[in-house]
Design a protein around this motif. Structure first.
Motif, PDB file in Angstrom:
ATOM      1  N   ARG A  22       0.850  -1.192   0.000  1.00 16.89           N
ATOM      2  CA  ARG A  22       0.000   0.000   0.000  1.00 16.89           C
ATOM      3  C   ARG A  22       0.886   1.243   0.000  1.00 16.89           C
ATOM      4  NH1 ARG A  22      -5.277  -1.163   0.835  1.00 16.89           N
ATOM      5  NH2 ARG A  22      -5.721  -3.130   1.872  1.00 16.89           N
ATOM      6  N   LYS A  23       0.607   2.120  -0.949  1.00  7.46           N
ATOM      7  CA  LYS A  23       1.384   3.346  -1.079  1.00  7.46           C
ATOM      8  C   LYS A  23       1.356   4.161   0.208  1.00  7.46           C
ATOM      9  CE  LYS A  23       1.856   7.294  -4.179  1.00  7.46           C
ATOM     10  NZ  LYS A  23       1.320   7.923  -5.397  1.00  7.46           N
ATOM     11  N   SER A  24       0.201   4.232   0.840  1.00 11.78           N
ATOM     12  CA  SER A  24       0.071   5.022   2.072  1.00 11.78           C
ATOM     13  C   SER A  24       0.950   4.461   3.194  1.00 11.78           C
ATOM     14  CB  SER A  24      -1.387   5.074   2.525  1.00 11.78           C
ATOM     15  OG  SER A  24      -1.873   3.767   2.783  1.00 11.78           O
ATOM     16  N   LYS A  27       4.645   5.337   2.287  1.00 10.13           N
ATOM     17  CA  LYS A  27       4.884   6.760   2.515  1.00 10.13           C
ATOM     18  C   LYS A  27       4.959   7.100   3.998  1.00 10.13           C
ATOM     19  CE  LYS A  27       3.417   9.700  -0.904  1.00 10.13           C
ATOM     20  NZ  LYS A  27       2.416  10.541  -1.532  1.00 10.13           N
TER      21      LYS A  27
END
Length: 75
Positions: A22-24, A27
């Motif tokens: 998951r990108k979130s 990040k």
């Protein structure tokens, strides 16, 4: 450029040969890592390159990662 090895478990698709994360989550881990030491990095583009075996990650995490020579980096 700042290399970073995250201690993150991701899924893998053997049909596509892709790492799935998951990108979130990526990040937020990057933000937590750099918010105090290198805040100018936060919010910029990044590239996920691959995986590292857990034993290798433990060894590498004890040292600082070297940066590649500038002429090696392609833009």
């Amino acid at each position: 450029m700042q290399p970073l090895i995250l201690n993150k478990v991701c899924r893998y698709c053997p049909y596509c040969d892709l790492i799935i994360a998951r990108k979130s989550e990526v990040k937020s881990l990057m933000w937590a890592t750099f918010e105090k030491t290198k805040p100018e990095i936060v919010g910029h583009e990044y590239l996920v390159l691959g995986t590292v075996e857990k034993a290798d990650w433990r060894q590498i995490s004890k040292t600082e990662l070297p940066l590649p020579p500038r002429d090696y980096i392609r833009k």
